[in-house]
Design a protein around this motif. Sequence first.
Motif, PDB file in Angstrom:
ATOM      1  N   VAL A  98      -9.642  12.171  -0.466  1.00  0.00           N
ATOM      2  CA  VAL A  98      -9.258  11.479   0.758  1.00  0.00           C
ATOM      3  C   VAL A  98      -9.368   9.970   0.617  1.00  0.00           C
ATOM      4  CG1 VAL A  98      -9.787  13.376   2.332  1.00  0.00           C
ATOM      5  CG2 VAL A  98     -11.599  11.778   1.662  1.00  0.00           C
ATOM      6  N   ASN A  99     -10.188   9.495  -0.348  1.00  0.00           N
ATOM      7  CA  ASN A  99     -10.347   8.051  -0.535  1.00  0.00           C
ATOM      8  C   ASN A  99      -9.126   7.413  -1.187  1.00  0.00           C
ATOM      9  OD1 ASN A  99     -12.969   7.895   0.527  1.00  0.00           O
ATOM     10  ND2 ASN A  99     -13.824   8.707  -1.388  1.00  0.00           N
ATOM     11  N   LEU A 146      -1.738   6.311  -2.504  1.00  0.00           N
ATOM     12  CA  LEU A 146      -1.824   4.864  -2.626  1.00  0.00           C
ATOM     13  C   LEU A 146      -1.373   4.376  -3.993  1.00  0.00           C
ATOM     14  CD1 LEU A 146      -5.183   4.176  -0.755  1.00  0.00           C
ATOM     15  CD2 LEU A 146      -2.848   3.872   0.085  1.00  0.00           C
ATOM     16  N   SER A 147      -1.801   5.026  -5.051  1.00  0.00           N
ATOM     17  CA  SER A 147      -1.482   4.538  -6.391  1.00  0.00           C
ATOM     18  C   SER A 147      -0.010   4.743  -6.729  1.00  0.00           C
ATOM     19  CB  SER A 147      -2.356   5.249  -7.435  1.00  0.00           C
ATOM     20  OG  SER A 147      -3.706   4.904  -7.226  1.00  0.00           O
ATOM     21  N   LEU A 148       0.567   5.854  -6.241  1.00  0.00           N
ATOM     22  CA  LEU A 148       1.984   6.152  -6.541  1.00  0.00           C
ATOM     23  C   LEU A 148       2.932   5.573  -5.504  1.00  0.00           C
ATOM     24  CD1 LEU A 148       1.706   9.878  -7.678  1.00  0.00           C
ATOM     25  CD2 LEU A 148       1.805   7.832  -9.099  1.00  0.00           C
ATOM     26  N   GLY A 181      -3.477  10.232 -17.428  1.00  0.00           N
ATOM     27  CA  GLY A 181      -2.992   8.962 -16.871  1.00  0.00           C
ATOM     28  C   GLY A 181      -2.722   9.063 -15.389  1.00  0.00           C
ATOM     29  N   LEU A 182      -2.173  10.221 -14.997  1.00  0.00           N
ATOM     30  CA  LEU A 182      -1.872  10.422 -13.586  1.00  0.00           C
ATOM     31  C   LEU A 182      -3.137  10.457 -12.760  1.00  0.00           C
ATOM     32  CD1 LEU A 182       0.301  10.970 -11.464  1.00  0.00           C
ATOM     33  CD2 LEU A 182       0.076  13.412 -11.963  1.00  0.00           C
ATOM     34  N   LEU A 189      -6.703   7.858  -8.910  1.00  0.00           N
ATOM     35  CA  LEU A 189      -8.049   7.441  -8.542  1.00  0.00           C
ATOM     36  C   LEU A 189      -8.204   5.925  -8.615  1.00  0.00           C
ATOM     37  CD1 LEU A 189     -10.053  10.201 -10.480  1.00  0.00           C
ATOM     38  CD2 LEU A 189      -9.590  10.086  -8.007  1.00  0.00           C
ATOM     39  N   GLY A 190      -7.133   5.280  -9.061  1.00  0.00           N
ATOM     40  CA  GLY A 190      -7.235   3.834  -9.255  1.00  0.00           C
ATOM     41  C   GLY A 190      -7.312   3.061  -7.961  1.00  0.00           C
ATOM     42  N   LYS A 191      -6.597   3.485  -6.931  1.00  0.00           N
ATOM     43  CA  LYS A 191      -6.588   2.775  -5.649  1.00  0.00           C
ATOM     44  C   LYS A 191      -7.335   3.620  -4.635  1.00  0.00           C
ATOM     45  CE  LYS A 191      -2.418  -0.036  -6.067  1.00  0.00           C
ATOM     46  NZ  LYS A 191      -1.146  -0.404  -5.423  1.00  0.00           N
ATOM     47  N   THR A 192      -8.202   2.997  -3.857  1.00  0.00           N
ATOM     48  CA  THR A 192      -8.986   3.727  -2.861  1.00  0.00           C
ATOM     49  C   THR A 192      -8.776   3.123  -1.489  1.00  0.00           C
ATOM     50  OG1 THR A 192     -10.880   2.313  -3.254  1.00  0.00           O
ATOM     51  CG2 THR A 192     -10.758   4.359  -4.525  1.00  0.00           C
TER      52      THR A 192
END
Length: 792
Positions: free
Chosen positions: A684-685, A653-655, A627-628, A633-636
């Motif tokens: 880095v994305n 970004l995601s956290l 999940g982590l 990787l969910g937000k780029t």
Amino acid sequence: MKGKSLNTLEYFKIQERLKTKAESNLGKKIVDDLMPMKDYIKIESAQDETKESLNMVLKRGNPPLGGINDIKDNVIRANKGGILYPGILLKIGDSLRASRKLKTFINSDKGDRDSSYPIIEGYIYSLALNKNLEEEIENAIISEEEISDNASPTLRNIRRQMEVKNSSIRNKLNSIINSSKNQSILQDSIITIRNDRYVVPVKRENRSTFKGLVHDQSASGATLFVEPIAIVNLNNELKELKIDEQKEIEKILKRLSEEVALVSEELIENQNILAKLDFIFAKGKLALDMNAIKPILNNKGEISLKKARHPLIPDKEVVANDIYLGEDFHSLIITGPNTGGKTVTLKTVGLLTLMVQAGLHIPCSIGSKIAVFKNVFSDIGDEQSIEQNLSTFSSHMTNIVNIIENIEENSLVLFDELGAGTDPTEGAALAMSILDYLHDKNVKTIATTHYSELKLYAISTEGVENASVEFDVETLSPTYKLLIGIPGKSNAFEISKRLGLNDIIINKSKEILSKENIEFEDVLSQIEKDRKTSEINKERSEREKKEIEKLRNELEIKQEKIDRIRKDALRNAKIEARDILENAKSQANDIIKELRNISTDIEKEKNKQIQDAKNKLKSNLDKVSDGLSENILGKTNKKPPKNLKPGDSIKLLSLNQIATVVTEPDKDGNLTVQAGIMKINVNVNNIEKAVDEVSEKTEERTRGMIKTKSKRVKTELDLRGKNLEEAMLDVDKYLDDVYMSGLNQVTIIHGKGTGVLREGIKKQLKNHKLIDSYRIGKYGEGGTGVTVVNLK
């Protein structure tokens, strides 16, 4: 109250002392008119005023009473259309400022929240404030001779034109006096003023070669002061500007005078209130100086003064006495030697009575009582009159006759050496008759005497009491201590004997005295001995009582300590017992657990449960990890950060979490970062560089503060009315604010006055780190009343 008694009892000296406590001439004038009152309610109210002011001074300090001026006549003149001078307007501004400061003072807490001052608060809340008029006067008028440029835009414009014109004239004159052509013509290369016009000194013999108008000549006649023709028009224009300036000043003064007229009634009422407050606080300050208290008033003619002190005798010299009259007896006969304090006792009672009825506190101990009398009469001192050809006796008797003719019920009468100055037998008889007359009229009377007959009269007459002033025969000096209830002994024989008079003469004198007199003196001697013995026993008893009290207190403290130790020991024992019980329970539980663990079946079951828990935990951790990874990787970031190095701050970004770079990105853009105690592999994305929010906020606050300062800070600082220490603190803070706001030049207004403020500010500016240069104001800027400062 009769003026003669006021003078004899030294009331006017108290009045003068009270005047020194008033801050203003208006307050002093009220003191001049202060006389003892007869109305009980008015006296009580005046005493309450004094009590409030004393308490306020003790708890809050002295109130701000500066700026109280007599402006009534000028305010009336303004109300009738008159134009007020700058000095008068300044006084009106001071009066308004005094009213405002008093309201601020009364509203300040200063740790005195629970106190109540209804009388003083009533006066202060009645003061009318007019901040607009106060500030207009302050901004428009610099001193009695100078109007500020801020008084009106027109005046500021005229003065700027005058400054430009002055500069043009001086430049023209400088070119004339510095010209080589005119060096031999001029007496000196200087510029001066004659008849309010700029001129230069020309040698008389060169008058024909120098074109211009002659305005003056030197005492010797060798020098002519000539206005060059080239500046005549400029001087004329300057003259016109000065006329315009004067007209504008008159308009300003007229406008301010009209504003004063609109609030004339409020200003006059303010003046009356401020004068009254100054007077009330003067009473409080005098009470503080005298360590005085408010006595308990009564209408019954009762006096009970505890530790009373004469207010005009220095504290180190005065002897405090208990003086009472009017309850058990109405007349007091004081006997004793000369210079023993009899007259001081009379004056103390009389003066304290007058002070109370004038609304003043008196130097006594708390709980003292004093009566409000309709009149206080006194016959004190040797008042022999050569002009009227009256003897001492006749003079005293004339005064006594006047007292008896004007006596009325509820009066206080003070006689010094009643019946003295004539035949002792007749004088004593007359004195007893006078005392009987006053006693029958229920008049409170205190009299001093040397007559033994009056001692016997006091003993045998109901409502009359003896008193004496103590005398130490051993040291041949008075103690000034008043003893009520004990007649005084003459001590003539004892004093004579100690001074060396022959025993034969002393014994012969005793033989001459009647048997009754000798027996009476012996009784007095015995009374005196018994009194002294009684006082010694009383002192011993008081001392023993204090020792017993001290021992009792020590015993109580020890008993409390023992009780506390016993309670602490009992509590500690209970705690220890509880701990032992808990330990026993814990040990029993451990033994039971060990016995249970022996069982093989239970052991196998436990191992199986542990393995199942481990498998379940691993499964949960895998889910969390997946999940982590998905969240990270969910937000780029469309613009991934470049040149990342270990130690750089980035944002996940995601956290939405700040982290620190641990390793540099590899060829695929993957790197390791640390967020708190966790190390995470990210790309880095999925990150961006973190912004230092603290620095941004600090810079934003700094820019906002500077912007606010630049809007609020003025180009002038007015220090008039402040002392040097206050002014220097204000200048230091003002220069910091000005520097932050970006101003290059400011003006400090300190007024002309004595020059102390101007020189002190000059020394402060000399070495100031923010100052580039400074100078005294030019003509039109305020002259020597201002300093112009250029900042770096």
